[in-house]
Write an enzyme that holds these catalytic residues in place. Structure first.
Site, PDB file in Angstrom:
ATOM      1  N   GLU B  60       0.821  -1.207   0.000  1.00 27.05           N
ATOM      2  CA  GLU B  60       0.000   0.000   0.000  1.00 27.05           C
ATOM      3  C   GLU B  60       0.855   1.257   0.000  1.00 27.05           C
ATOM      4  O   GLU B  60       0.519   2.254  -0.645  1.00 27.05           O
ATOM      5  CB  GLU B  60      -0.939   0.007   1.206  1.00 27.05           C
ATOM      6  CG  GLU B  60      -2.017  -1.072   1.172  1.00 27.05           C
ATOM      7  CD  GLU B  60      -1.505  -2.468   1.491  1.00 27.05           C
ATOM      8  OE1 GLU B  60      -0.343  -2.589   1.933  1.00 27.05           O
ATOM      9  OE2 GLU B  60      -2.245  -3.445   1.294  1.00 27.05           O
ATOM     10  N   HIS B 129     -11.807  -5.069   8.456  1.00 27.07           N
ATOM     11  CA  HIS B 129     -12.555  -4.793   7.224  1.00 27.07           C
ATOM     12  C   HIS B 129     -13.830  -3.988   7.499  1.00 27.07           C
ATOM     13  O   HIS B 129     -14.644  -3.829   6.605  1.00 27.07           O
ATOM     14  CB  HIS B 129     -12.937  -6.102   6.530  1.00 27.07           C
ATOM     15  CG  HIS B 129     -11.783  -6.859   5.956  1.00 27.07           C
ATOM     16  ND1 HIS B 129     -10.796  -7.421   6.729  1.00 27.07           N
ATOM     17  CD2 HIS B 129     -11.457  -7.159   4.675  1.00 27.07           C
ATOM     18  CE1 HIS B 129      -9.930  -8.039   5.935  1.00 27.07           C
ATOM     19  NE2 HIS B 129     -10.308  -7.898   4.691  1.00 27.07           N
TER      20      HIS B 129
END
Ligand SMILES: Cc1ncc(C[n+]2csc(CCOP(=O)(O)OP(=O)(O)O)c2C)c(N)n1
Lengths: 368, 326
Positions: B60, B129
């Site tokens: 990322e 999540h």
């Protein structure tokens, strides 16, 4: 002001002891005793049966998204057994057999994927870390534990699992760099299962092996056939012995394959071919190890049936225990936030309690 | 006009942008062959090729850091974080570079990039999540932070974000991804960033909400109308930074009462900012203390407990009734 070549000594070993058909290289065979050999076999079978059960339960809505380990059993089941009680295990998220070996009840796996924080609590006396979801984020923790061992002069080691995709994250590189600099007893075992969701290994890194990355950090890397329990065992055992005696870190690349879906939310048909899967199916670690154990006279039809039966029974019992303990108090959300609940949180907890009461939530207010 | 889900509408916005401007590129994990884990990038690799729809390694930090370089070089990168819970691996790039380039270079370089990411609970997902951490980005000077609530505004806001000269963090409420469809015009349309929308007119109380919480908020307003004959006005923030003070304050001046709703934790959340602005600009119009109905300052629970945890229409209506009864 010269321009010259600096000599480095690259060394990446490759190790394979048991071939795809279950034939063994006698010279390299560690000839583990029958108990240990069988134990590894049992772990692999239990991991497989649990895996199958978890996929079924996900399809039935009884647990959530699940990440299978089918095909990768040798990589974790044959490596974890080299650990001693005082060593640490740092999991990624596809190693149920390893956790089980270390003393985690089978149902913790179900609890984790079933949406219960309870699946993250290491059993008393077991110093392992739970499943880590952010990729490679567990590697610094493992490195830190290893650092602690050096600081305290404890002759133990840490075994840390990570995926091939994880080797692209900064966390991985930073940890291995530290491990090299401080000569830490850290064994990083990469389960190179060829895919990070849809990204193939060749698109993850341009280096020929993952093992060779260790060289940049100043220690050795070894690539092993990750579907060969003997090769995995030998490489990890050597790494653990070295680590415990001050020899520092190791990187092990276990070349394996994720035979199933990435997770139950994934459709691998989008990115890989059935032929590729079929090719790897033939290299399935369980039948080939089974054949080897039969040749050595450690396993026969009767024992195979017994191991299967035991595994199915243990998994079924774990499912029962999981389903019997699904009642949760939603107010538990507040329970472990701090050692002592601060007043502002106590106020929110009371607000939440009133909301639940109004809505008629009992203690069984799970999401099901 | 077509009836689209939010996923299809976002896909349309990306397609619009890639078609309209050669400099638009997409990058992220699994966005190409796999078409994104939620299929937001469906068909785009086939249509625009590997140079513009880039499958990256799992990093990322490098995705956002790389997008910064691309933006500096004249491209318009749209980076995808697979889940907002993994954007922290890139957060140092966001904080230390994305948010500061224009200011540090005294206007010489901006970084016109978009970082898209799914956020929020309600889909029985694994740890990391389900969180809603928009406040982190809203708190970071130099960023714009946009959160659509439905298919049509998702498409229009994403297009506007891609063509915005400044960096935009674009949160996609994954609970809404496929939960309903809406008419979306065939022609590309854009909505201004930084403008809230009054999505329901009312006179008795203002409900300020955004993202995935818009659905239960609308439901609560219906409930209040039916059961209590209460006329609730709803403000959909759409952008949490910049935040449209005018629309919020205008509404509260009219109704005199407000409840602010979000999934994210309460402490230092968007609700705190909304309340502060109302107090600053409309204190004397208030008939009752403002309530915040939010996630609690606990970790977002794993999904077995999430249904109990998430704000719902009942709780929103209850909070509104308390404010009305003050
Ligand atoms: C930091 C981070 N980014 C993205 C994800 C989403 N994600 C979950 S698994 C996965 C692929 C992991 O690949 P690899 O490390 O090779 O392990 P494998 O799943 O193949 O065992 C991704 C991208 C994540 N969990 N964490």
């Amino acid at each position: 002001m010269p321009r010259k070549r600096i000599e480095i000594k690259p060394k990446v070993e490759y190790l394979s002891i048991l071939d795809g058909d279950g034939n063994v290289d006698e010279a390299l065979d560690p000839r583990l005793d029958a108990d240990r050999s069988l134990h590894i076999y049992r772990l692999m079978v239990i991991a497989r049966r649990l895996d199958e059960r978890c996929i079924n339960m996900q399809r039935q809505g009884r647990i959530g998204t699940y990440g299978p380990c089918r095909g990768q059993e040798a990589a974790h089941c044959a490596s974890v057994v080299v650990l001693e009680q005082a060593d640490w295990l740092v999991q990624a998220f596809r190693e149920p057999g390893a956790a089980y070996h270390r003393g985690w009840p089978l149902e913790t796996v179900l609890r984790f994927w079933g949406g219960y924080e309870e699946g993250c609590r290491p059993p008393d006396g077991v110093n392992d870390l739970p499943i880590a979801v952010p990729i490679a984020s567990q590697v610094p923790h493992a490195m830190g534990i290893a650092w602690g061992m050096v600081t305290k002069n404890d002759p133990h080691c840490v075994l840390c699992y990570c995926g091939d995709g994880g080797t692209s994250e900064g966390d991985f590189h930073e940890s291995l760099n530290f491990a090299g600099v401080y000569n830490l007893p850290l064994i990083t075992l990469i389960q190179n299962n060829q895919w990070a969701i849809s990204i193939p290994r060749e698109k993850q890194t341009a280096s020929e092996t993952i093992a060779q990355k260790a060289l940049a950090y100043g220690f050795d890397g070894i690539q092993v056939d990750g579907n060969d329990p003997l090769a995995v065992y030998v490489a990890t055992k050597e790494a653990a012995d070295r680590a415990r005696s001050g020899g520092g870190p190791s990187l092990i690349e276990a070349v394996t394959y994720r035979l199933s879906v990435h997770t139950t939310a994934d459709d691998p048909k989008k990115y890989r071919t059935d032929e590729e899967v079929a090719r790897w199916e033939k290299l399935d670690p369980i039948p080939r190890y089974e054949k080897y154990l039969r040749t050595r006279g450690i396993l026969d039809d009767k024992l195979v049936a017994e191991v299967e039966e035991d595994a199915l029974r243990d998994v079924a019992a774990a499912v029962d225990r999981f389903e019997a303990s699904r009642e949760v108090d939603p107010l538990d959300c507040f329970k472990y936030m701090y050692a002592e609940l601060p007043p502002e949180l106590a106020e929110q907890r009371e607000e939440f309690r009133q909301a639940l009461e109004r809505e008629g939530y009992g203690k069984s207010a799970g999401g099901h | 006009m077509a009836q689209l889900t939010m996923v299809a509408a976002l896909n349309k916005a990306l397609d619009d942008a890639l078609r309209a401007d050669e400099s638009v590129v997409l990058l992220g994990q699994d966005i190409g062959v796999d078409e994104g884990v939620f299929r937001v990038t469906a068909d785009l690799l086939k249509r625009y090729g590997e140079k513009r729809v880039i499958d990256t390694p799992l990093a990322e930090g490098a995705i956002v850091g790389g997008a910064i370089g691309m933006a500096l070089y004249g491209l318009k990168p749209v980076a995808e974080m697979q889940f907002s819970g993994f954007a922290y691996q890139a957060y140092h790039q966001v904080e230390q570079h994305v948010s500061r380039f224009r200011n540090r270079t005294r206007g010489r370089f901006g970084v016109p990039l978009v970082v898209r990411m799914p956020y929020g609970g309600g889909i029985r997902a694994v740890e990391h999540h389900s969180e809603s951490r928009e406040a982190i980005y809203a708190h970071t000077p130099g960023l714009k932070m946009v959160i659509p609530s439905g298919p049509r505004n998702a498409r229009a806001l994403l297009l506007a974000s891609i063509f915005d000269p400044d960096p935009v963090i674009f949160f996609e409420p994954k609970q809404v991804y496929r939960s309903f469809r809406e008419e979306v015009p065939d022609e590309p349309e854009q909505m201004p960033i930084g403008k809230a929308q009054v999505v329901r007119e009312g006179t008795d109380i203002t409900l300020v909400s955004y993202g995935a919480m818009m659905r239960p908020t609308l439901e609560a307003a219906e409930d209040l109308a039916e059961q209590d004959r209460v006329s609730a006005e709803i403000v959909d923030l759409l952008s949490v930074a910049p935040l449209d003070t005018e629309t919020i304050v205008h509404s509260v001046r009219k109704t005199g009462r407000a409840v602010v709703i979000h999934e994210g934790p309460r402490r230092c959340g968007i609700g705190a900012e909304v309340v502060a602005r109302i107090v600053e600009k409309a204190l004397l119009h208030l008939e009752a203390p403002i309530r915040r109905l939010t996630g609690y300052d606990t970790q977002f629970p794993y999904f077995a407990r999430e249904r109990a945890f998430l704000p719902n229409a009942d709780r929103i209506a209850h909070a509104a009734r308390e404010v009305l009864a003050f």
